[in-house]
Design a protein around this motif. Structure first.
Motif, PDB file in Angstrom:
ATOM      1  N   ARG A  87       0.064  11.470  -6.898  1.00 54.12           N
ATOM      2  CA  ARG A  87       0.288  10.365  -5.784  1.00 54.12           C
ATOM      3  C   ARG A  87       1.001  11.893  -4.457  1.00 54.12           C
ATOM      4  O   ARG A  87       0.483  11.386  -3.185  1.00 54.12           O
ATOM      5  CB  ARG A  87       2.586  10.348  -6.587  1.00 54.12           C
ATOM      6  CG  ARG A  87       3.136   9.414  -5.395  1.00 54.12           C
ATOM      7  CD  ARG A  87       4.470  10.424  -4.541  1.00 54.12           C
ATOM      8  NE  ARG A  87       4.471  11.771  -5.329  1.00 54.12           N
ATOM      9  CZ  ARG A  87       6.059  11.395  -6.336  1.00 54.12           C
ATOM     10  NH1 ARG A  87       6.610  10.143  -6.461  1.00 54.12           N
ATOM     11  NH2 ARG A  87       6.643  12.263  -6.646  1.00 54.12           N
TER      12      ARG A  87
ATOM     13  N   PHE B 220       0.818   4.490  -1.970  1.00 52.33           N
ATOM     14  CA  PHE B 220       0.552   5.597  -2.107  1.00 52.33           C
ATOM     15  C   PHE B 220       1.583   6.323  -2.318  1.00 52.33           C
ATOM     16  O   PHE B 220       1.164   7.859  -2.836  1.00 52.33           O
ATOM     17  CB  PHE B 220      -0.205   5.100  -0.827  1.00 52.33           C
ATOM     18  CG  PHE B 220      -1.330   4.460  -1.200  1.00 52.33           C
ATOM     19  CD1 PHE B 220      -2.191   4.503  -1.714  1.00 52.33           C
ATOM     20  CD2 PHE B 220      -1.977   4.609   0.282  1.00 52.33           C
ATOM     21  CE1 PHE B 220      -3.385   3.441  -1.850  1.00 52.33           C
ATOM     22  CE2 PHE B 220      -2.826   3.230   0.676  1.00 52.33           C
ATOM     23  CZ  PHE B 220      -3.996   2.877  -0.553  1.00 52.33           C
TER      24      PHE B 220
ATOM     25  N   TYR C  44      -3.288  11.026   3.385  1.00 54.26           N
ATOM     26  CA  TYR C  44      -2.613  10.398   4.257  1.00 54.26           C
ATOM     27  C   TYR C  44      -2.134  10.837   5.871  1.00 54.26           C
ATOM     28  O   TYR C  44      -2.472  10.449   6.794  1.00 54.26           O
ATOM     29  CB  TYR C  44      -1.723   9.172   4.143  1.00 54.26           C
ATOM     30  CG  TYR C  44      -0.985   8.692   4.425  1.00 54.26           C
ATOM     31  CD1 TYR C  44      -2.054   6.827   4.578  1.00 54.26           C
ATOM     32  CD2 TYR C  44      -0.177   8.592   6.173  1.00 54.26           C
ATOM     33  CE1 TYR C  44      -1.314   6.486   6.130  1.00 54.26           C
ATOM     34  CE2 TYR C  44      -0.289   7.244   5.872  1.00 54.26           C
ATOM     35  CZ  TYR C  44      -0.194   6.245   5.897  1.00 54.26           C
ATOM     36  OH  TYR C  44      -0.420   5.287   7.434  1.00 54.26           O
TER      37      TYR C  44
ATOM     38  N   ASP D  55       1.052  -1.326   0.076  1.00 50.97           N
ATOM     39  CA  ASP D  55      -0.267  -0.291   0.163  1.00 50.97           C
ATOM     40  C   ASP D  55       1.050   1.439  -0.202  1.00 50.97           C
ATOM     41  O   ASP D  55       0.877   2.247  -0.862  1.00 50.97           O
ATOM     42  CB  ASP D  55      -1.064  -0.272   1.330  1.00 50.97           C
ATOM     43  CG  ASP D  55      -1.395  -1.126   1.254  1.00 50.97           C
ATOM     44  OD1 ASP D  55      -2.020  -1.371  -0.093  1.00 50.97           O
ATOM     45  OD2 ASP D  55      -2.776  -1.653   2.420  1.00 50.97           O
ATOM     46  N   HIS D  56       2.092   1.363   1.138  1.00 45.74           N
ATOM     47  CA  HIS D  56       2.835   2.547   1.167  1.00 45.74           C
ATOM     48  C   HIS D  56       3.363   2.906  -0.373  1.00 45.74           C
ATOM     49  O   HIS D  56       3.565   4.059  -0.737  1.00 45.74           O
ATOM     50  CB  HIS D  56       4.437   2.765   2.072  1.00 45.74           C
ATOM     51  CG  HIS D  56       3.165   2.527   3.131  1.00 45.74           C
ATOM     52  ND1 HIS D  56       3.630   1.523   4.112  1.00 45.74           N
ATOM     53  CD2 HIS D  56       2.210   2.628   3.832  1.00 45.74           C
ATOM     54  CE1 HIS D  56       2.381   1.710   5.331  1.00 45.74           C
ATOM     55  NE2 HIS D  56       1.994   2.751   5.414  1.00 45.74           N
TER      56      HIS D  56
ATOM     57  N   ASN E 145      -2.044  11.591  -2.553  1.00 46.55           N
ATOM     58  CA  ASN E 145      -2.822  10.438  -1.491  1.00 46.55           C
ATOM     59  C   ASN E 145      -1.335  10.350  -0.303  1.00 46.55           C
ATOM     60  O   ASN E 145      -1.858  10.375   0.863  1.00 46.55           O
ATOM     61  CB  ASN E 145      -1.485   8.808  -2.313  1.00 46.55           C
ATOM     62  CG  ASN E 145      -2.615   8.900  -3.419  1.00 46.55           C
ATOM     63  OD1 ASN E 145      -4.110   8.929  -3.693  1.00 46.55           O
ATOM     64  ND2 ASN E 145      -2.391   8.394  -4.404  1.00 46.55           N
TER      65      ASN E 145
END
Length: 580
Positions: free
Chosen positions: A297, A175, A304, A171-172, A300
């Protein structure tokens, strides 16, 4: 006037229904009394003595055949009951009793929701394709350094599975990186440093890589005045440096910070770098596909950071501030539903007991076209239960029937239980809670743990809500279509859920339906009669003595009552009645 007459009719009906039990009891005793009075003309005593003489003349082979036949018949009933239960999820004898005998006795099934409401939205739900066992990011996941590591320090065990942490690393990378990162200029160690950090399995290696990225970033800005002539050609490199700085702070806040206060401080530093990078990429996003990917990017990263800052505020007791931050974030980025920020908002609003605002959020996100979650379904059930739970009584409901509000609450619980049947046992503390994973499987055990871990306190705060859940969830669970491949209110329960959930948790099994009483009864009867047949065949004399002693002991109270009645009533009572 009509209301008064209808209420009187309802009371009269309830009185008649309640009197059925006493009428049956009275009828039973009247029949016993009549049999006793007619024992002389019917020659009951002579017949009983004849029967006893006949039984005494029987050989042990007869008892072996009798018990063996009983065992065979009960075994056949057991096989049929088991087959019916495996196919339809209920007992045949119980279903016939409830469907045919209970209406005759005046019983009313108050737990079954109305068909009109239960079928609402079935067509639209069934049109959706059966979802695969997709793993979702837990919107309320804990901080590794400040929360998960505490468990490791105390117990020496890891709270997260390798599969769960590997999903987080993926996921990291998804994202916080983009496809154009490989187009950067030289100095590969600098541009790939954070990508390698996300892929590292060792926490200390990830933290060291993040510190190294920050040091390289400081070196870059220290020599930035010498690089001013190249700035026009290297705008994107500035962007990657800012992003590298933001993501490095994110990693440190997630894994190195040992308290929420320290994590919040690092996230605020990440926010400064992320906002600068976001503004720059926003201006360049229309210059080409490369800039558009970088802007996606950077968006995101910013979302976050802001979401985790809001969660820090919530954990530190600044709930109203957290609610404001979440609302602003949802307004600013309404299309980023992958973070499920509305579930964070629902939990924070429940903490504030702002139930009207909770209902407003549910009205927006509890839609047929949107994917459901345990948070949405069970929060809707909690709000419906809140309206009736403080005055709900199972005994009163069984006498008068369910009111409209109670029926709505039961239907909401039925809907929630069908979506995720694991949750009630955690809310009712019938199963122990563990730390929730970083990823959840919808309708699985992992989602149930994640929901109950944060929302159990909200159910306890509403008076009577857990009592209503306890009284209704088992009945609604039995109403779930069986086998599981059949869907009712939602698409069929995915077969792969149990297997995929075991990768996230050390345990996961779909809640099995408990065996009906008649299956257990027939199984016990079959075993008992088979054992009697075997013992009678092996030890006929001993079993005969045991049977006579058992029957004499069993009928001893009846003989005692008969003797007392004969001493009280005159023996010529029947003759006196015939004369009348």
């Amino acid at each position: 006037m009509a209301e008064v007459s209808s209420s009187l009719l309802e009371q009269l009906k309830s009185c008649i229904v309640c009197s059925w039990t006493y009428l049956w009891t009275l009828w039973f005793f009247l029949m016993l009394f009549l049999v006793y009075i007619l024992r002389v003309p019917l020659k009951i005593n002579d017949n009983l003595s004849t029967v006893s003489m006949f039984l005494n003349t029987l050989t042990p082979k007869f008892y072996v055949a009798l018990t063996g036949t009983s065992s065979l018949i009960s075994g056949l009933i057991l096989i049929f009951e088991w087959w019916y239960f495996r196919k339809y999820g209920t007992s045949f004898i119980e279903q016939v009793s409830v469907s045919h005998l209970r209406p005759l006795l005046g019983g009313v099934d108050n737990t079954a929701p109305s068909n009109s409401t239960s079928n609402n939205g079935d067509t639209d739900s069934n049109r959706q394709s059966v979802s695969e066992c997709k793993v979702w990011r837990n919107p309320l996941n804990l901080f590794r350094g400040a929360e998960y590591n505490r468990y490791t320090w105390v117990t020496g065990r890891e709270p997260l599975t390798y599969y769960d942490m590997n999903l987080s690393a993926q996921d990291h990378q998804t994202f916080f990186t983009c496809e154009t990162d490989h187009l950067r200029p030289a100095d590969a160690s600098k541009k790939d440093l954070m990508q390698k950090a996300w892929r590292e399995r060792n926490p200390q290696a990830r933290i060291s890589a993040a510190h190294e990225a920050l040091e390289l970033n400081e070196i870059f800005y220290h020599w930035r005045p010498l690089l001013q002539p190249l700035q026009a050609k290297r705008r994107t490199q500035n962007g990657i440096n800012f992003t590298m700085c933001a993501t490095a702070y994110i990693l440190l806040a997630e894994e190195e910070a040992t308290t929420i206060v320290e994590a919040e401080r690092l996230f605020k530093q990440a926010l400064k770098a992320g906002e600068v990078c976001y503004r720059r990429s926003q201006q360049l996003q229309h210059h080409g596909a490369q800039y558009e990917a970088q802007h996606r990017r950077d968006t995101n990263v910013l979302v976050y950071i802001k979401r985790r800052l809001a969660m820090c505020s919530r954990k530190l007791g600044r709930t109203r501030e957290a609610v404001k931050m979440m609302r602003d974030l949802m307004k600013e980025f309404p299309l980023l539903s992958m973070f499920n920020i509305h579930e964070n908002l629902l939990e924070a609003l429940l903490e504030l007991q702002a139930y009207a605002d909770v209902q407003a959020v549910l009205a927006k996100y509890d839609d047929i076209s949107l994917p459901k979650s345990a948070t949405i379904c069970y929060t809707a059930a909690l709000l419906k239960a809140r309206a009736v739970s403080d005055k709900f009584s199972p005994e009163a409901a069984s006498r008068r029937g369910l009111s409209t509000a109670e029926m709505n609450a039961v239907e909401a619980i039925h809907r929630a239980v069908e979506f995720n049947p694991h949750v009630p046992k955690y809310l009712l503390e019938m199963k122990s809670l563990i730390l929730p994973p970083e990823h959840i499987l919808k309708r699985g055990d992992s989602e149930a743990i994640a929901y109950a871990f944060f929302h159990l306190q909200h159910w306890k705060r509403v008076e009577g809500a857990l009592n209503l859940l306890h009284c209704t969830w088992e009945g609604t669970f039995r109403m779930i279509p069986y086998p599981l491949e059949k869907g009712h209110l939602f698409y069929p329960y995915p077969i792969c859920t149990e297997t995929a959930d075991r990768e996230l948790l050390p345990f996961s099994v779909y809640p099995k339906k408990e065996l009906p009483f008649f299956i257990l009864f027939t199984a016990g009867l079959c075993s008992f009669t088979a054992m009697l047949a075997l013992l009678t065949h092996q030890f006929p004399e001993l079993m005969g003595v045991f049977a006579k002693a058992f029957l004499s002991t069993l009928f001893a109270p009846l003989n005692f009552v008969m003797e007392k009645v004969e001493s009280i009533l005159p023996s010529s009572l029947w003759h006196q009645l015939t004369r009348i």
